[in-house]
Design an enzyme around this catalytic site. Structure first.
Site, short mmCIF file in Angstrom:
data_model
loop_
_atom_site.label_atom_id
_atom_site.label_comp_id
_atom_site.label_asym_id
_atom_site.label_seq_id
_atom_site.Cartn_x
_atom_site.Cartn_y
_atom_site.Cartn_z
N SER A 105 0.85 -1.19 0.00
CA SER A 105 0.00 0.00 0.00
C SER A 105 0.88 1.24 0.00
CB SER A 105 -0.89 0.01 1.25
OG SER A 105 -1.50 1.28 1.43
N TYR A 152 -2.53 -0.89 9.93
CA TYR A 152 -2.58 -1.24 8.50
C TYR A 152 -1.22 -1.00 7.85
CZ TYR A 152 -4.09 -0.87 3.60
OH TYR A 152 -4.23 -1.02 2.24
#
Length: 242
Positions: free
Chosen positions: A148, A161
């Site tokens: 990401s 995350y």
């Protein structure tokens, strides 16, 4: 979506192709349209059955593997499906995962980290461990993981995350180094938010998105022979400027 690369004779295993897996489904369809036989994997069998029907309606050879892909036995089962149905495995696309925890770091608990690790890192670890022996048996292959942009550009309230996706990036580089002599390439993409129905609903149509077609083309390039010398990279994908 008609990619330029040919995957004729290749067998691909794509995770994250369940009911909400718009990205994984698009990748699986593009690989199939380019000639690959495709195994789609996710937790729910009913959602996968619908995906396989969609692929077969387009003339794509497809099979499914249902289960918790963070479970090593389920991951091995998915790889076994590819080998039993289509004779081997050449490509692994680890598209499963997603944001499960959001909130200020000091208000988070360790359970939030556990959820992110289970969703985003454990599946990549288990699926890669299951797939690499099969890739070796084919004389090499390619793995494409999903990190990401949060790894490079962390945002508030996404610490767990970002940590999990940082693990995906580190694992990508480690596997590329360890299995390069086996002609197994391992790369990752690190996108900003991708334009999917779910993201448009949650973030609003005015948000900036990476277009799904652009992401799919990048994944297929990394998986293709055109990227034969590319390994160990974590490639950012940025939303187009307004």
């Amino acid at each position: 979506m008609s990619p330029a690369a040919s995957f004729a004779g290749k067998v691909a295993l794509v995770s994250g192709v369940g009911q909400a897996g718009q990205i994984g489904a698009a990748i699986a369809a593009a690989l199939g349209e380019a000639g690959a036989k495709v195994v789609v994997a996710a937790r729910r069998r009913d959602a996968l059955e619908a995906r396989v029907q969609e692929l077969e309606a387009r003339g794509i050879a497809a099979a499914l593997a249902a289960g918790n892909l963070g479970d090593p036995a389920a991951a091995r089962g998915a790889v076994a499906t590819a080998e039993q149905r289509f004779g081997g495995l050449d490509l692994l696309i680890n598209a499963a995962g997603g944001l499960t925890s959001y909130g200020p770091f000091l208000e988070s608990d360790v359970a939030a980290l556990d959820r992110e690790l289970a969703s985003n890192l454990r599946t990549v670890f288990a699926m890669s461990q299951a797939a690499i022996p099969a890739l070796r048996r084919r004389g090499g292959g390619a793995i494409v993981n999903f990190a990401s942009i949060a790894v490079r550009q962390p945002q508030p309230s996404l610490a767990a995350y970002a940590a999990a996706k940082g693990g995906v990036a580190a694992l990508t580089r480690a596997l590329a180094r360890e299995f390069g002599d086996d002609r197994i390439r391992v790369n990752a993409i690190a996108p900003e938010a991708v334009r999917t129905a779910a993201n448009e609903r949650d973030m609003g149509s005015g948000a900036r998105f990476v277009e799904l077609a652009d992401l799919v083309r990048t994944v297929l390039w990394l998986a293709s022979d055109a990227a034969a010398t590319v390994t160990g990279h974590v490639l950012p994908l940025l939303a187009a400027p307004d």
